[in-house]
Scaffold this motif. Structure first.
Motif, PDB file in Angstrom:
ATOM      1  N   VAL A 106       0.873  -1.176   0.000  1.00  0.00           N
ATOM      2  CA  VAL A 106       0.000   0.000   0.000  1.00  0.00           C
ATOM      3  C   VAL A 106       0.909   1.224   0.000  1.00  0.00           C
ATOM      4  CG1 VAL A 106      -1.784   1.283   1.241  1.00  0.00           C
ATOM      5  CG2 VAL A 106      -1.796  -1.227   1.270  1.00  0.00           C
ATOM      6  N   ILE A 107       0.671   2.126  -0.948  1.00  0.00           N
ATOM      7  CA  ILE A 107       1.504   3.328  -1.046  1.00  0.00           C
ATOM      8  C   ILE A 107       0.610   4.555  -0.986  1.00  0.00           C
ATOM      9  CG2 ILE A 107       3.221   4.576  -2.403  1.00  0.00           C
ATOM     10  CD1 ILE A 107       3.834   1.910  -3.858  1.00  0.00           C
ATOM     11  N   THR A 135      -1.544  -1.139  -4.002  1.00  0.00           N
ATOM     12  CA  THR A 135      -2.726  -0.308  -3.815  1.00  0.00           C
ATOM     13  C   THR A 135      -2.250   1.114  -3.569  1.00  0.00           C
ATOM     14  OG1 THR A 135      -3.915  -2.143  -2.791  1.00  0.00           O
ATOM     15  CG2 THR A 135      -4.785   0.078  -2.391  1.00  0.00           C
ATOM     16  N   TRP A 136      -2.554   2.020  -4.515  1.00  0.00           N
ATOM     17  CA  TRP A 136      -2.188   3.422  -4.319  1.00  0.00           C
ATOM     18  C   TRP A 136      -3.327   4.123  -3.596  1.00  0.00           C
ATOM     19  CZ3 TRP A 136       2.515   5.573  -5.621  1.00  0.00           C
ATOM     20  CH2 TRP A 136       3.339   4.817  -6.460  1.00  0.00           C
ATOM     21  N   GLU A 146      -6.896   8.639   7.189  1.00  0.00           N
ATOM     22  CA  GLU A 146      -6.524   7.594   8.145  1.00  0.00           C
ATOM     23  C   GLU A 146      -5.537   6.638   7.462  1.00  0.00           C
ATOM     24  OE1 GLU A 146      -9.261   6.147  10.784  1.00  0.00           O
ATOM     25  OE2 GLU A 146      -7.585   5.042  11.658  1.00  0.00           O
ATOM     26  N   LEU A 147      -4.496   6.272   8.158  1.00  0.00           N
ATOM     27  CA  LEU A 147      -3.567   5.279   7.612  1.00  0.00           C
ATOM     28  C   LEU A 147      -4.086   3.880   7.932  1.00  0.00           C
ATOM     29  CD1 LEU A 147      -0.083   6.791   8.562  1.00  0.00           C
ATOM     30  CD2 LEU A 147      -1.165   6.720   6.303  1.00  0.00           C
ATOM     31  N   ALA A 148      -4.093   3.029   6.906  1.00  0.00           N
ATOM     32  CA  ALA A 148      -4.574   1.666   7.104  1.00  0.00           C
ATOM     33  C   ALA A 148      -3.781   0.735   6.208  1.00  0.00           C
ATOM     34  CB  ALA A 148      -6.065   1.582   6.773  1.00  0.00           C
ATOM     35  N   ASP A 149      -3.730  -0.543   6.584  1.00  0.00           N
ATOM     36  CA  ASP A 149      -3.004  -1.519   5.769  1.00  0.00           C
ATOM     37  C   ASP A 149      -3.880  -2.019   4.627  1.00  0.00           C
ATOM     38  OD1 ASP A 149      -4.749  -3.351   6.880  1.00  0.00           O
ATOM     39  OD2 ASP A 149      -3.244  -4.283   8.178  1.00  0.00           O
ATOM     40  N   VAL A 150      -3.414  -3.025   3.909  1.00  0.00           N
ATOM     41  CA  VAL A 150      -4.116  -3.488   2.702  1.00  0.00           C
ATOM     42  C   VAL A 150      -5.497  -4.057   3.040  1.00  0.00           C
ATOM     43  CG1 VAL A 150      -3.129  -5.829   2.696  1.00  0.00           C
ATOM     44  CG2 VAL A 150      -3.752  -4.718   0.516  1.00  0.00           C
TER      45      VAL A 150
END
Ligand SMILES: [Zn+2]
Ligand SMILES: [Zn+2]
Length: 306
Positions: A106-107, A135-136, A146-150
């Protein structure tokens, strides 16, 4: 919020492979009070379990190995939830191509940065081998995300990208007009504590946007590339002044130390330090000057908790 410096040097690292400046010679010979540094990358986490990388340097493999919380916990696994990119310079994003071992990434980046990295780049195909390999997530200037993982697992961290004075990366300089979204800093806020990390590792000038990004932050990381405008020409290392490379020098009456004198942040740290910078030497007058002003110089392995 936990902050771990994986790499603290500017492009080229310290020492730089083709550099025989006094700093690089001295650190190779062990005759200098200074520590080698890899190129800039920082890991942040709220819970110590899920981590987010700020920039992805060419030395990312070694940097991940240097910090056990970033190691896999299953046969195929990574605790790195996502990677955030500040600009398109290769010292900040070339490492993405090294993370090509069929792992979903994820970027977070502005649309300008995403296009600058993938368009016309045949090497990007190595990150496009299966659907969902990358995943951009688009960062819009001034909009907190919000920062989240894949899997969408929340991190407890929110990020706002702020356009800062910068320049296009060298490989895109002929490709069009610069834009504020080409070079960003981050304000990362921990939801539970309200604590804020301001991360501005490449800044060409202090303007209102930069001041707003720094305002009220508990911890500040700031561009420490050069001590003086004439550092490279003065050492016979090139013709460009610091400002030509969109880096505000640290020292001098108009440098960042003077311009940012009133910052209230508990921790104020220079990062992205070029190998030519005299403040890399632990016993230099420049280092003493930085410390007397309440600032620190980042080193690989440095940890900050806010
Ligand atoms: Zn850089
Ligand atoms: Zn050097």
């Amino acid at each position: 919020m936990l902050i771990r410096v994986l790499g603290s040097a500017a492009g080229g690292g310290f020492p730089q492979w083709n550099c025989g400046c006094p700093n690089c010679r001295g650190v190779r010979a062990g005759s200098l009070k200074a520590t080698a540094r890899t190129q800039e990358s920082v890991a942040v986490s709220s819970d110590g379990d899920q981590w987010f990388l700020l920039n992805c340097s060419p030395e990312i493999r070694q940097q991940i190995e240097s910090f056990p919380p970033l190691h896999p916990r299953a046969p195929r696994h990574s605790p790195i939830g996502a990677i955030l990119i500040t600009n398109g310079d290769l010292d900040h994003c070339l490492g993405l191509l090294s993370l090509r071992e069929s792992h979903p990434l994820v970027i977070y980046a502005t649309e300008r940065l995403r296009r600058g990295f993938i368009e016309g780049n045949v090497l990007y195909r190595t990150l496009d081998r299966f659907p969902g390999q990358v995943t951009w997530r688009t960062l819009q200037l001034g909009k907190e995300e919000e920062l989240a993982d894949v899997d969408g697992r929340s991190s407890g961290l929110l990020v706002e990208a702020i356009g800062v004075p910068g320049k296009l990366p060298i490989h895109l300089e002929t490709g069009g007009r610069p834009d504020p979204a080409d070079s960003v800093g981050f304000r990362i806020r921990e939801r539970a504590s309200g604590r804020v990390l301001a991360y501005l590792s490449g800044v060409g000038a202090v303007n209102d946007a930069v001041r707003r990004a720094l305002d009220g932050a508990d911890c500040v990381f700031f561009d420490g590339t050069f001590w003086s405008s004439e550092e490279l020409p003065g050492l016979g290392l090139g013709t460009k002044r610091a400002e030509d490379m969109a880096h505000l020098p640290v020292g001098g009456p108009d440098g960042s130390l003077a311009r940012l004198g009133g910052l209230a942040a508990r921790r104020r740290i220079f990062i992205h330090v070029n190998n030519s910078n005299p403040m890399l030497r632990d016993d230099s007058p420049e280092r003493a000057h930085v410390q007397a002003a309440g600032w620190e110089v980042a080193h690989d392995g440095m940890e900050v908790r806010i």
